[in-house]
Design a protein around this motif. Structure first.
Motif, PDB file in Angstrom:
ATOM      1  N   ASP A  32       0.831  -1.201   0.000  1.00  0.00           N
ATOM      2  CA  ASP A  32       0.000   0.000   0.000  1.00  0.00           C
ATOM      3  C   ASP A  32       0.873   1.261   0.000  1.00  0.00           C
ATOM      4  OD1 ASP A  32      -2.811   1.039   0.280  1.00  0.00           O
ATOM      5  OD2 ASP A  32      -1.811   2.065   1.950  1.00  0.00           O
ATOM      6  N   ALA A  33       1.928   1.239   0.783  1.00  0.00           N
ATOM      7  CA  ALA A  33       2.827   2.409   0.830  1.00  0.00           C
ATOM      8  C   ALA A  33       3.495   2.639  -0.525  1.00  0.00           C
ATOM      9  CB  ALA A  33       3.883   2.196   1.920  1.00  0.00           C
ATOM     10  N   LEU A  34       3.698   1.568  -1.277  1.00  0.00           N
ATOM     11  CA  LEU A  34       4.376   1.701  -2.588  1.00  0.00           C
ATOM     12  C   LEU A  34       3.509   2.426  -3.624  1.00  0.00           C
ATOM     13  CD1 LEU A  34       6.206  -1.744  -2.861  1.00  0.00           C
ATOM     14  CD2 LEU A  34       7.292   0.513  -2.937  1.00  0.00           C
ATOM     15  N   ILE A  35       2.200   2.450  -3.380  1.00  0.00           N
ATOM     16  CA  ILE A  35       1.312   3.152  -4.332  1.00  0.00           C
ATOM     17  C   ILE A  35       1.735   4.619  -4.450  1.00  0.00           C
ATOM     18  CG2 ILE A  35      -1.073   3.913  -4.772  1.00  0.00           C
ATOM     19  CD1 ILE A  35      -2.030   1.342  -3.395  1.00  0.00           C
ATOM     20  N   ASP A  36       2.189   5.192  -3.337  1.00  0.00           N
ATOM     21  CA  ASP A  36       2.555   6.615  -3.336  1.00  0.00           C
ATOM     22  C   ASP A  36       4.045   6.842  -3.566  1.00  0.00           C
ATOM     23  OD1 ASP A  36      -0.122   7.247  -2.668  1.00  0.00           O
ATOM     24  OD2 ASP A  36       0.305   6.630  -0.607  1.00  0.00           O
ATOM     25  N   SER A  37       4.728   5.829  -4.075  1.00  0.00           N
ATOM     26  CA  SER A  37       6.188   5.945  -4.253  1.00  0.00           C
ATOM     27  C   SER A  37       6.554   5.871  -5.731  1.00  0.00           C
ATOM     28  CB  SER A  37       6.857   4.775  -3.509  1.00  0.00           C
ATOM     29  OG  SER A  37       8.203   4.670  -3.881  1.00  0.00           O
ATOM     30  N   PRO A  38       7.654   6.531  -6.121  1.00  0.00           N
ATOM     31  CA  PRO A  38       8.110   6.376  -7.510  1.00  0.00           C
ATOM     32  C   PRO A  38       8.716   4.995  -7.799  1.00  0.00           C
ATOM     33  CG  PRO A  38       9.597   7.835  -6.270  1.00  0.00           C
ATOM     34  CD  PRO A  38       8.446   7.511  -5.366  1.00  0.00           C
ATOM     35  N   ILE A  39       8.940   4.211  -6.762  1.00  0.00           N
ATOM     36  CA  ILE A  39       9.499   2.868  -6.988  1.00  0.00           C
ATOM     37  C   ILE A  39       8.458   2.016  -7.721  1.00  0.00           C
ATOM     38  CG2 ILE A  39      10.314   0.734  -5.882  1.00  0.00           C
ATOM     39  CD1 ILE A  39      11.291   2.455  -3.540  1.00  0.00           C
ATOM     40  N   GLU A  40       8.913   1.305  -8.773  1.00  0.00           N
ATOM     41  CA  GLU A  40       7.976   0.450  -9.516  1.00  0.00           C
ATOM     42  C   GLU A  40       8.029  -0.967  -8.965  1.00  0.00           C
ATOM     43  OE1 GLU A  40       8.478   0.557 -13.775  1.00  0.00           O
ATOM     44  OE2 GLU A  40       7.104  -1.136 -14.055  1.00  0.00           O
ATOM     45  N   PHE A  41       6.892  -1.462  -8.573  1.00  0.00           N
ATOM     46  CA  PHE A  41       6.819  -2.848  -8.124  1.00  0.00           C
ATOM     47  C   PHE A  41       6.547  -3.730  -9.342  1.00  0.00           C
ATOM     48  CE2 PHE A  41       5.043  -6.711  -6.382  1.00  0.00           C
ATOM     49  CZ  PHE A  41       5.809  -6.927  -5.244  1.00  0.00           C
ATOM     50  N   VAL A  42       7.452  -4.648  -9.607  1.00  0.00           N
ATOM     51  CA  VAL A  42       7.289  -5.551 -10.752  1.00  0.00           C
ATOM     52  C   VAL A  42       6.700  -6.862 -10.238  1.00  0.00           C
ATOM     53  CG1 VAL A  42       8.492  -6.863 -12.542  1.00  0.00           C
ATOM     54  CG2 VAL A  42       9.197  -4.508 -12.028  1.00  0.00           C
ATOM     55  N   THR A  43       5.448  -7.077 -10.554  1.00  0.00           N
ATOM     56  CA  THR A  43       4.781  -8.295 -10.081  1.00  0.00           C
ATOM     57  C   THR A  43       5.219  -9.484 -10.925  1.00  0.00           C
ATOM     58  OG1 THR A  43       2.874  -6.960  -9.469  1.00  0.00           O
ATOM     59  CG2 THR A  43       2.523  -9.331  -9.603  1.00  0.00           C
ATOM     60  N   THR A  44       5.812 -10.468 -10.279  1.00  0.00           N
ATOM     61  CA  THR A  44       6.293 -11.647 -11.000  1.00  0.00           C
ATOM     62  C   THR A  44       5.309 -12.802 -10.808  1.00  0.00           C
ATOM     63  OG1 THR A  44       7.580 -12.414  -9.103  1.00  0.00           O
ATOM     64  CG2 THR A  44       8.687 -10.923 -10.646  1.00  0.00           C
ATOM     65  N   LYS A  45       5.584 -13.912 -11.521  1.00  0.00           N
ATOM     66  CA  LYS A  45       4.691 -15.060 -11.411  1.00  0.00           C
ATOM     67  C   LYS A  45       5.166 -16.061 -10.357  1.00  0.00           C
ATOM     68  CE  LYS A  45       1.493 -15.476 -13.943  1.00  0.00           C
ATOM     69  NZ  LYS A  45       1.067 -15.318 -15.323  1.00  0.00           N
ATOM     70  N   HIS A  46       6.394 -15.886  -9.898  1.00  0.00           N
ATOM     71  CA  HIS A  46       6.974 -16.804  -8.919  1.00  0.00           C
ATOM     72  C   HIS A  46       8.061 -16.006  -8.204  1.00  0.00           C
ATOM     73  CE1 HIS A  46       9.082 -20.223  -7.200  1.00  0.00           C
ATOM     74  NE2 HIS A  46       8.263 -21.102  -7.763  1.00  0.00           N
ATOM     75  N   GLU A  47       8.187 -16.201  -6.904  1.00  0.00           N
ATOM     76  CA  GLU A  47       9.192 -15.454  -6.147  1.00  0.00           C
ATOM     77  C   GLU A  47      10.609 -15.779  -6.615  1.00  0.00           C
ATOM     78  OE1 GLU A  47       6.648 -17.071  -4.842  1.00  0.00           O
ATOM     79  OE2 GLU A  47       5.553 -15.722  -3.500  1.00  0.00           O
ATOM     80  N   GLN A  48      10.810 -17.012  -7.132  1.00  0.00           N
ATOM     81  CA  GLN A  48      12.157 -17.334  -7.618  1.00  0.00           C
ATOM     82  C   GLN A  48      12.548 -16.393  -8.769  1.00  0.00           C
ATOM     83  OE1 GLN A  48      14.037 -20.852 -10.128  1.00  0.00           O
ATOM     84  NE2 GLN A  48      13.631 -21.521  -8.058  1.00  0.00           N
ATOM     85  N   GLY A  49      11.570 -16.132  -9.649  1.00  0.00           N
ATOM     86  CA  GLY A  49      11.822 -15.200 -10.751  1.00  0.00           C
ATOM     87  C   GLY A  49      12.200 -13.827 -10.210  1.00  0.00           C
ATOM     88  N   ALA A  50      11.486 -13.399  -9.160  1.00  0.00           N
ATOM     89  CA  ALA A  50      11.764 -12.085  -8.564  1.00  0.00           C
ATOM     90  C   ALA A  50      13.189 -12.030  -8.020  1.00  0.00           C
ATOM     91  CB  ALA A  50      10.767 -11.807  -7.453  1.00  0.00           C
ATOM     92  N   ALA A  51      13.602 -13.096  -7.351  1.00  0.00           N
ATOM     93  CA  ALA A  51      14.957 -13.128  -6.768  1.00  0.00           C
ATOM     94  C   ALA A  51      16.016 -13.120  -7.869  1.00  0.00           C
ATOM     95  CB  ALA A  51      15.111 -14.362  -5.872  1.00  0.00           C
TER      96      ALA A  51
END
Ligand SMILES: Cc1ncc(C[n+]2csc(CCOP(=O)(O)OP(=O)(O)O)c2C)c(N)n1
Ligand SMILES: [Mg+2]
Length: 544
Positions: A32-51
């Motif tokens: 929720d805090a990220l909504i107001d931030s310039p940081i882009e959250f990249v939603t991945t399909k698996h946490e391994q991909g994110a790591a």
């Protein structure tokens, strides 16, 4: 302000552009805090991909890549990518949501001791127990991850702490330590050892890329006239086309470059880290004279006993050593350069199908600019890429050779494209490794990225078959069935191609590289070349 908002402010303060991850219940305050931030959250399909994305982002930029998961199963899914980043010395900060501190002491839904789980695969693993300590924890996590040797930090953020009020606390000022320089006496004695050597060779590791000392390594080699071999993870430090480049060293068996190491009377190891390549393989008797030039003291190993170590800023050490030195005459090792380069070109006109790995890599090189980025997955294709792909610049051929986890290439290409949008990014995968993280095609498509995924298709865990054949002359349980990759691409909304002949490869790849979207190129490969290489290397006679 809530602790979760403070965390996001601290991440902004660190210059974070992207967080790769998956939302969950226990990290909703941060999301929720990220909504107001310039940081882009990249939603991945698996946490391994994110790591893996954070891993390759960190490796390419030198700034910590950030990934985030929820507690329990979300966090355990991060483990392989985090271990990979930590052992490949890529700076990463991983954040996981956690259950409330009021239920961590007992058996409770999805609760796992994450700090202890991440302890052996990070440099720093901690839990936020009070909201006030968020600025210190975030600063420490980034400083630890980014400092030589880089690696991972893990932050466990319990949901009740994330929701607590903290007042108006600020992120801490970003500071980084200047690397100390080597003592003068060490540079002088290093120069003396090199002066006394009649057949020195330089071996370069990923530490040189991390400390951005590639240009100085090339100048050093040129001034002293000493040939250079790189590890797989240091490909491109010296351009493959350079007159002093011996290519890369990294196979378990003897290779052409090994003859250089055999006759060398001094091995100058610069930024070399033994997780990349075991010294036993190039110094089997432990009797080689080794000069270790690095930021950090050498790991203890019976096959890596030093003549001397020059510990300090690599760039500075090389400049100071070179200043005291004269150009050395050519040695027999110089004669290896041409022999090695001839081999790269041996199959460039081969029209056999399935296509020989050497031919695929030769053609791929012709299609890419010097700064374009190839990310290798892990398997037999990696061995061929490591050995033969001609990297011309540092960080243009990403190979995981520390932890060496399959599945890195596709998420890695996504990170590469985000870090360098103007360069082409090609993930070269085995069919096995591709299938481990193929779901991230959707992530790449959502981000609107153009990347090419080149699959070496053998319907096998090819590298394991190669090992089995080498050891036992027979193979077991390495076969599997692939989906139709063209249809798979289509199902995702990506472009799919199949290479139907050797002549097809260049035009198909050209089209894929121009597609401007995610393209998958299914390329049948002739891995009979694997055992042919083994046979050839076994009976190799020294050409020098
Ligand atoms: C996550 C993971 N699991 C297992 C291994 C061991 N391993 C290394 S290479 C390999 C086979 C790779 O097969 P594929 O992706 O098809 O590539 P190929 O060798 O056929 O080129 C395996 C199982 C590994 N390195 N990483
Ligand atoms: Mg395979």
């Amino acid at each position: 302000m809530k602790a979760s908002e403070l965390l996001v402010k601290c991440l902004e303060n660190e210059g974070v552009e992207y967080i790769f991850g998956l939302p969950g219940e226990e990290n909703i305050d941060v999301m929720d805090a990220l909504i107001d931030s310039p940081i882009e959250f990249v939603t991945t399909k698996h946490e391994q991909g994110a790591a893996f994305m954070a891993d390759v982002y960190g490796r390419l930029t030198g700034r910590a890549g950030v990934c985030m998961s929820t507690l329990g199963p979300g966090a355990t899914n991060l483990v392989t990518g985090i271990a990979d980043a930590n052992m490949d010395r890529a700076p990463v900060v991983a954040i996981a949501g956690q259950g409330a501190t009021t239920r961590l002491h007992k058996e409770s839904h999805q609760i796992l001791d994450l700090v202890n789980l991440f302890e052996p695969i990070t440099k720093y693993s901690t839990q936020v127990l009070e909201p006030e300590i968020v600025p210190e924890i975030v600063r420490k996590a980034f400083k630890t991850a980014e400092n030589e040797k880089p690696g991972c930090s893990f932050i466990d953020f319990p949901e009740n702490v994330a929701a607590m009020e903290v007042g108006e606390l600020k992120p801490l000022k970003k500071q980084s330590a200047t690397e100390p320089v080597a003592p003068r006496g060490k540079c002088t004695s290093a120069a003396r050892y090199i002066q006394q050597a009649s057949t020195p060779v330089i071996m370069v590791g990923n530490g040189v890329i991390r400390s951005k000392a590639a240009r100085e390594v090339v100048k050093f080699a040129e001034k002293l006239n000493i040939p250079v071999a790189t590890t797989f993870m240091a490909k491109g430090v010296i351009p493959s086309s350079h007159r002093l480049s011996l290519g890369a060293i990294g196979l378990k068996s003897k290779d052409l470059v090994s003859f250089g190491f055999e006759i060398a009377d001094l091995i100058i190891c610069i930024g070399v880290d033994m997780v990349e390549y075991h010294p036993q393989l190039w110094n089997p008797n432990g009797d080689k004279k080794i000069l270790h030039i690095d930021h950090r003291p050498a790991e203890v190993d019976q096959n890596y006993i030093l003549e001397s170590g020059v510990i300090g800023d690599i760039d500075d050490s090389l400049k100071r050593i070179a200043r005291k030195m004269e150009t050395k005459p050519d040695t027999k090792i110089h004669q290896l350069v041409d022999v090695i380069k001839q081999e790269w070109a041996e199959h460039k006109d081969d029209t056999a199908y399935p296509i020989k790995p050497q031919k695929i890599l030769w053609d791929l090189r012709q299609l890419l600019d010097a700064e374009d980025i190839v990310i290798s997955d892990v398997g037999a294709h990696k061995m061929w890429i490591g050995r033969m792909y001609q990297a011309e610049a540092p960080n243009t051929c990403i190979i995981s050779n520390g932890f060496a986890a399959m599945g890195i290439a596709l998420p890695g290409a996504i990170a590469a494209k985000l870090a360098y949008p103007d360069r082409k990014a090609v993930a070269v995968c085995g069919d096995g490794g591709f299938m481990m993280n193929n779901q991230e095609i959707d992530t790449a498509l959502r981000l609107g990225l153009d990347i090419v995924i080149l699959i070496f298709n053998d319907s096998k865990y090819g590298l394991i078959e190669w090992h089995q054949l080498r050891h036992f002359e027979r193979a077991t349980k390495i076969e599997f069935t692939n989906p139709d990759f063209v249809k798979l691409a289509d199902a995702f909304g990506a472009k799919g191609y199949r290479v139907n002949s050797a002549e097809d490869f260049i035009p198909v790849m050209q089209e894929a590289l121009l597609d401007g979207t995610v393209s998958i190129v299914d390329c049948p490969v002739d891995y009979a070349e694997n055992m042919k290489l083994t046979g050839k290397l076994k009976s190799l006679k020294s050409p020098i």
